[in-house]
Design an enzyme around this catalytic site. Structure first.
Site, PDB file in Angstrom:
ATOM      1  N   PHE A 132       0.912  -1.117  -0.110  1.00  0.00           N
ATOM      2  CA  PHE A 132       0.015   0.096  -0.043  1.00  0.00           C
ATOM      3  C   PHE A 132       0.980   1.423  -0.077  1.00  0.00           C
ATOM      4  O   PHE A 132       1.759   1.250   0.652  1.00  0.00           O
ATOM      5  CB  PHE A 132      -1.022   0.029   1.244  1.00  0.00           C
ATOM      6  CG  PHE A 132      -1.970   0.901   1.472  1.00  0.00           C
ATOM      7  CD1 PHE A 132      -3.136   1.024   0.673  1.00  0.00           C
ATOM      8  CD2 PHE A 132      -1.909   2.141   1.944  1.00  0.00           C
ATOM      9  CE1 PHE A 132      -4.326   1.653   0.563  1.00  0.00           C
ATOM     10  CE2 PHE A 132      -2.980   2.978   2.071  1.00  0.00           C
ATOM     11  CZ  PHE A 132      -4.181   3.036   1.257  1.00  0.00           C
ATOM     12  N   ASP A 209       1.175  -4.929   8.901  1.00  0.00           N
ATOM     13  CA  ASP A 209       0.151  -3.701   8.581  1.00  0.00           C
ATOM     14  C   ASP A 209      -1.081  -4.654   8.550  1.00  0.00           C
ATOM     15  O   ASP A 209      -1.070  -5.583   7.602  1.00  0.00           O
ATOM     16  CB  ASP A 209       0.045  -3.024   7.458  1.00  0.00           C
ATOM     17  CG  ASP A 209      -0.766  -2.098   7.142  1.00  0.00           C
ATOM     18  OD1 ASP A 209      -2.121  -2.432   7.805  1.00  0.00           O
ATOM     19  OD2 ASP A 209      -0.726  -1.017   6.749  1.00  0.00           O
ATOM     20  N   TYR A 234     -11.729   1.478  10.460  1.00  0.00           N
ATOM     21  CA  TYR A 234     -12.733   1.859   9.808  1.00  0.00           C
ATOM     22  C   TYR A 234     -12.929   0.975   8.503  1.00  0.00           C
ATOM     23  O   TYR A 234     -13.947   1.057   7.902  1.00  0.00           O
ATOM     24  CB  TYR A 234     -12.371   3.254   9.024  1.00  0.00           C
ATOM     25  CG  TYR A 234     -11.150   3.650   8.537  1.00  0.00           C
ATOM     26  CD1 TYR A 234     -11.199   3.218   6.984  1.00  0.00           C
ATOM     27  CD2 TYR A 234     -10.164   4.327   8.951  1.00  0.00           C
ATOM     28  CE1 TYR A 234      -9.764   3.258   6.335  1.00  0.00           C
ATOM     29  CE2 TYR A 234      -9.198   4.475   8.205  1.00  0.00           C
ATOM     30  CZ  TYR A 234      -8.914   3.949   7.012  1.00  0.00           C
ATOM     31  OH  TYR A 234      -7.563   4.169   6.410  1.00  0.00           O
ATOM     32  N   LYS A 235     -12.268   0.021   8.541  1.00  0.00           N
ATOM     33  CA  LYS A 235     -12.492  -1.088   7.456  1.00  0.00           C
ATOM     34  C   LYS A 235     -13.461  -2.300   8.072  1.00  0.00           C
ATOM     35  O   LYS A 235     -14.515  -1.830   8.437  1.00  0.00           O
ATOM     36  CB  LYS A 235     -11.203  -1.743   6.797  1.00  0.00           C
ATOM     37  CG  LYS A 235     -10.654  -0.663   5.821  1.00  0.00           C
ATOM     38  CD  LYS A 235      -9.026  -0.844   5.333  1.00  0.00           C
ATOM     39  CE  LYS A 235      -8.569   0.262   4.623  1.00  0.00           C
ATOM     40  NZ  LYS A 235      -7.115   0.347   4.443  1.00  0.00           N
ATOM     41  N   ARG A 383     -12.176  -4.162  -7.452  1.00  0.00           N
ATOM     42  CA  ARG A 383     -12.259  -4.862  -5.943  1.00  0.00           C
ATOM     43  C   ARG A 383     -13.644  -5.171  -5.420  1.00  0.00           C
ATOM     44  O   ARG A 383     -14.464  -4.099  -5.351  1.00  0.00           O
ATOM     45  CB  ARG A 383     -11.468  -4.310  -5.052  1.00  0.00           C
ATOM     46  CG  ARG A 383      -9.986  -4.467  -5.011  1.00  0.00           C
ATOM     47  CD  ARG A 383      -9.336  -3.581  -3.636  1.00  0.00           C
ATOM     48  NE  ARG A 383      -9.685  -2.631  -3.236  1.00  0.00           N
ATOM     49  CZ  ARG A 383      -9.356  -1.749  -2.130  1.00  0.00           C
ATOM     50  NH1 ARG A 383      -8.268  -2.208  -1.410  1.00  0.00           N
ATOM     51  NH2 ARG A 383      -9.876  -0.597  -1.691  1.00  0.00           N
TER      52      ARG A 383
HETATM   53  C1  LIG Z   1      -6.441   1.415   4.453  1.00  0.00           C
HETATM   54  C2  LIG Z   1      -4.813   1.012   4.686  1.00  0.00           C
HETATM   55  C3  LIG Z   1      -3.982   2.161   5.314  1.00  0.00           C
HETATM   56  C4  LIG Z   1      -4.789   3.527   5.373  1.00  0.00           C
HETATM   57  O1  LIG Z   1      -3.901   4.345   6.218  1.00  0.00           O
HETATM   58  P1  LIG Z   1      -4.568   5.550   6.978  1.00  0.00           P
HETATM   59  O2  LIG Z   1      -3.538   6.407   7.758  1.00  0.00           O
HETATM   60  O3  LIG Z   1      -5.688   5.064   7.516  1.00  0.00           O
HETATM   61  O4  LIG Z   1      -5.236   6.586   5.701  1.00  0.00           O
HETATM   62  C5  LIG Z   1      -2.717   1.885   5.482  1.00  0.00           C
HETATM   63  N1  LIG Z   1      -2.231   0.798   4.982  1.00  0.00           N
HETATM   64  C6  LIG Z   1      -2.877  -0.193   4.436  1.00  0.00           C
HETATM   65  C7  LIG Z   1      -2.436  -1.640   4.141  1.00  0.00           C
HETATM   66  C8  LIG Z   1      -4.098   0.015   4.203  1.00  0.00           C
HETATM   67  O5  LIG Z   1      -4.834  -0.954   3.536  1.00  0.00           O
END
Ligand SMILES: *Cc1c(COP(=O)(O)O)cnc(C)c1O
Length: 421
Positions: A132, A209, A234-235, A383
Site C-alpha cells: 500500500f 500492517d 474503519y475497514k 475490488r
Molecule cells: C487502508 C490502508 C491504510 C490507510 O492508512 P490511513 O493512515 O488510515 O489512511 C494503510 N495501509 C494499508 C495496508 C491499508 O489498507
C-alpha cells in the site's frame, strides 16, 4: 445466465448462521449492493443511538469531567478489546490512536532506531514492491531520515510478497520487515507466523500492517510472536470514516522502544507538565496527543458484535462469500475476458477478491450510478470487498451480475455469440 446461481445464493443464505446479523446494519435491507465493507464498513444501527447519546449525555452532560471519568482510558480499554476480539492478544499491548500512517511511522521508526543503535550494520528495511502506498512512503522516509536503506522485494501483482521471496531478502543487515497480512490490491493472505519466524531467525523485527485482515481473518498476535502491528479501524472494524488506528507492540519490546513522536500524552506523568519528556511505561508511550474520543464511538458497537460472533465464524462466512464470488466469476465474467487477480486457494485469500479487465474503471463508474458499489484499483482491477457480517450471498450475486451487464454494455463485441444458458 445460469439459473443455478440464484438457487445457490438462496441456499447459501438460508444455511448462513450469520444471516440475521445483517439486519443490525444501517441500510443493509436496501437494494444497494455494497462491495466496499473492506474499505469503509457499514454502520451498525446501535451506533446511531450511541452517537446521539454521547453528544447529549456525555459530552453535553459531563463536559470536561468526561476525561477523568472515562475518556482518557478509552485508547487502552478499546485497544484491549481489539486485542481480545480480533488479535488474540493479551491486554496491555494494543492502543487506539492517530491514523494508520502515523502509527506505522512511529512503530517502524522506533523499531529501526532500536536495531541500528544495537548494531549499526542493521540498516535495511525490507518491504514488498506493491505494498500500500502509505507503507512504502513511510518506509522510504524513515530510511532517508535515518541513513538507512530500503530493500524492495519484487512481487507478482496478482499476489503479494511470498514467504520464499522474503526469506531471500531478509538477512544480517535487516533491521525491520514491513508486511501487510492481506494485500490491499489482490487480497493475498500471507503466513504471518512463518514470516515472523524467518525474520526472527535473522535477528530482524516485523511490523505488520493488519488493515485488510483485522476483523476478517483470525489473527493470533501473541501465539505467532508478532513484534509490532498497526491497522485501520474503519475497514472491517466498522469505526466509521477516519476513525483512529490501532497499534500492537508485544510486551517484550515495549520498554526498549523509544517513541519517535514525543507528546504530552505519552509522558510518564501526563499532568505533571514536566520540563523533560520521560516516556510512560507500557503502551501509553506510543500516544502523542489527546485521544480521538468521537472517532472511537462506533467501533465499540462493531467490536461487541465481532466478540459475540467470534472470528472463526466470521472467517468461515468470509471464505464462503469469496468462494461464491469466484464461482459467479467463472460462469459469468470469465467468458467476457475478465481475469481473477486474487489467489484461487481460499487458504491464501483474505476477505476481498479482485477481477481484472481493461474496462473496469468504466465499469466501476457505471455501477456507482446504479447503487452497486465496488472500487477500482489500477491496473484494471475491480475490488469486491465482502464484509462477512453485512453482506449476503444474494447481494453478492446481484452485484456481480451488474458487473457482467455493465461490461457487456461497454464491450458488446466481447459477448459470447450465443447467449449463455
Ligand atoms: C487502508 C490502508 C491504510 C490507510 O492508512 P490511513 O493512515 O488510515 O489512511 C494503510 N495501509 C494499508 C495496508 C491499508 O489498507
Amino acid at each position: 445466465m445460469n439459473p443455478d446461481l440464484h438457487a445457490t445464493a438462496e441456499a447459501l443464505d438460508a444455511a448462513d448462521p450469520l444471516r440475521s446479523r445483517r439486519t443490525l446494519f444501517v441500510g443493509a435491507d436496501s437494494p444497494l449492493v455494497y462491495f466496499d465493507g473492506n474499505s469503509l464498513g457499514r454502520p451498525l444501527k446501535a451506533t446511531v443511538g450511541r452517537l446521539e447519546r454521547f453528544a447529549r449525555d456525555e459530552w453535553g452532560g459531563r463536559l470536561i469531567r468526561g476525561w477523568d471519568e472515562s475518556w482518557m482510558d478509552l485508547p487502552f480499554a478499546i485497544g484491549d478489546d481489539i486485542g481480545r476480539v480480533a488479535l488474540d492478544a493479551a491486554p496491555g499491548q494494543t492502543v487506539v490512536a492517530d491514523s494508520t500512517t502515523v502509527l506505522l511511522y512511529k512503530l517502524v521508526r522506533a523499531a529501526f532506531d532500536a536495531q541500528i543503535t544495537r548494531d549499526p550494520t542493521r540498516a535495511e528495511i525490507v518491504i514488498g514492491r506493491n505494498e500500500f502506498p502509505t507503507d512504502r512512503y513511510v518506509v522510504e522516509g524513515i530510511a532517508a531520515e535515518r541513513g538507512g536503506r530500503v530493500r524492495w522485494v519484487e512481487v507478482d501483482d496478482d499476489t503479494g510478497v511470498t514467504t520464499e521471496r522474503l526469506a531471500a531478502a531478509v538477512g544480517p543487515e535487516t533491521a525491520v520487515v514491513v508486511v501487510s497480512h492481506v494485500a490491499y490490491n489482490s487480497g493475498h493472505l500471507v503466513d504471518a507466523e512463518a514470516i515472523t519466524e524467518l525474520a526472527h531467525a535473522a535477528g530482524a523485527f516485523t511490523v505488520w500492517d493488519l488493515s485488510h485482515s483485522v476483523g476478517s481473518v483470525p489473527i493470533h498476535a501473541d501465539a505467532w510472536a508478532l513484534d509490532m502491528a498497526v491497522g485501520c479501524t474503519y475497514k472491517y472494524l466498522g469505526g466509521g470514516p477516519g476513525s483512529p488506528a490501532f497499534a500492537y507492540v508485544a510486551h517484550r519490546h515495549q520498554a526498549a522502544l523509544t517513541p519517535p513522536l514525543r507528546g504530552w500524552m505519552g509522558a510518564a506523568d501526563v499532568f505533571a507538565m514536566a520540563p523533560d519528556f520521560r516516556p510512560a511505561a507500557g503502551m501509553r508511550r506510543f500516544l502523542s496527543g489527546t485521544p480521538p474520543v468521537l472517532g472511537m464511538l462506533a467501533m465499540q458497537d462493531s467490536l461487541a458484535l465481532l466478540h459475540d460472533v467470534g472470528m472463526p465464524a466470521v472467517r468461515e462466512k468470509s471464505v464462503e462469500l469469496t468462494t461464491f464470488a469466484i464461482e459467479v466469476f467463472e460462469e459469468e465474467l470469465a467468458p467476457l475476458g475478465v481475469r481473477l487477480a486474487s489467489p484461487a486457494d481460499p487458504a491464501n485469500r483474505g476477505g476481498h477478491v479482485t477481477f481484472r479487465h481493461p474496462l473496469m474503471r468504466e465499469v466501476n463508474a457505471a455501477l456507482w450510478k446504479q447503487d452497486v458499489i465496488p472500487d477500482y484499483r489500477d491496473p484494471g482491477g475491480l475490488r469486491i470487498g465482502l464484509a462477512p457480517l453485512s453482506t449476503s450471498f444474494a447481494e453478492t450475486l446481484r452485484g456481480l451480475l451488474a458487473v457482467r451487464d455493465a461490461l457487456a454494455r461497454l464491450s458488446p463485441d466481447r459477448l459470447p455469440s450465443e447467449g449463455s444458458s
